[in-house]
Design a protein around this motif. Structure first.
Motif, short mmCIF file in Angstrom:
data_model
loop_
_atom_site.label_atom_id
_atom_site.label_comp_id
_atom_site.label_asym_id
_atom_site.label_seq_id
_atom_site.Cartn_x
_atom_site.Cartn_y
_atom_site.Cartn_z
N GLU A 172 0.77 -1.14 0.00
CA GLU A 172 0.12 -0.02 0.12
C GLU A 172 0.98 1.18 0.06
OE1 GLU A 172 -2.11 -0.62 3.74
OE2 GLU A 172 -3.86 -1.20 2.61
N ALA A 173 0.34 2.23 -0.41
CA ALA A 173 0.99 3.47 -0.47
C ALA A 173 0.16 4.86 0.01
CB ALA A 173 1.62 3.98 -1.85
N GLU A 174 0.60 5.45 0.67
CA GLU A 174 -0.01 6.65 1.30
C GLU A 174 0.45 8.21 0.96
OE1 GLU A 174 -0.68 6.58 5.71
OE2 GLU A 174 -0.96 4.46 5.68
N THR A 175 -0.15 9.15 0.65
CA THR A 175 0.32 10.42 0.38
C THR A 175 -0.01 11.24 1.68
OG1 THR A 175 -0.09 10.28 -2.03
CG2 THR A 175 0.18 12.53 -1.01
N GLY A 176 1.00 12.01 2.05
CA GLY A 176 0.64 12.90 3.30
C GLY A 176 0.13 14.20 2.74
N LEU A 177 -1.10 14.34 3.80
CA LEU A 177 -2.13 15.40 3.26
C LEU A 177 -1.63 16.81 4.21
CD1 LEU A 177 -5.25 13.79 2.61
CD2 LEU A 177 -3.60 14.43 0.83
N SER A 178 -1.45 16.55 5.60
CA SER A 178 -1.38 17.68 6.45
C SER A 178 -0.72 16.97 7.75
CB SER A 178 -2.77 18.11 6.79
OG SER A 178 -2.68 19.04 7.86
N GLY A 179 -0.16 17.87 8.39
CA GLY A 179 0.18 17.71 9.94
C GLY A 179 -0.95 17.90 10.85
N MET A 180 -0.60 17.93 12.11
CA MET A 180 -1.86 17.89 12.98
C MET A 180 -2.50 19.29 13.03
SD MET A 180 -2.76 16.56 16.05
CE MET A 180 -1.83 16.00 17.41
N ALA A 181 -2.06 20.31 12.66
CA ALA A 181 -2.78 21.58 12.67
C ALA A 181 -3.28 21.59 11.18
CB ALA A 181 -1.96 22.81 12.80
#
Length: 75
Positions: free
Chosen positions: A13-22
């Motif tokens: 599987e692959a994931e793309t980061g969208l955002s940090g905590m904020a």
């Protein structure tokens, strides 16, 4: 490529980061890849013989140095 070379890999599987905590902040990681094996022994037997070919392919997708971590999934 991993699924073709590493025959004991059960899932990729692959994931793309969208955002940090904020909201709107940069993600900690740009992307993550997950490879699932039944055991560390299966990983070592199936992935490690092909590690040079697999890691040589990484620059085709990114110039970021990968961070590798091996985990156990608890259910």
């Amino acid at each position: 490529m991993v699924m073709q070379l590493s025959k004991l890999c059960r899932r990729a599987e692959a994931e793309t980061g969208l955002s940090g905590m904020a909201p709107g902040s940069a993600p900690t990681y740009v992307a993550m890849g997950h490879l699932t094996y039944d055991s560390i022994n299966d990983f070592n037997a199936s992935f490690m013989p092909h590690i040079e070919a697999i890691t040589a392919d990484i620059p085709n997708y990114t110039n970021i140095e990968p961070v590798i971590q091996i985990c156990e999934v608890k259910m």
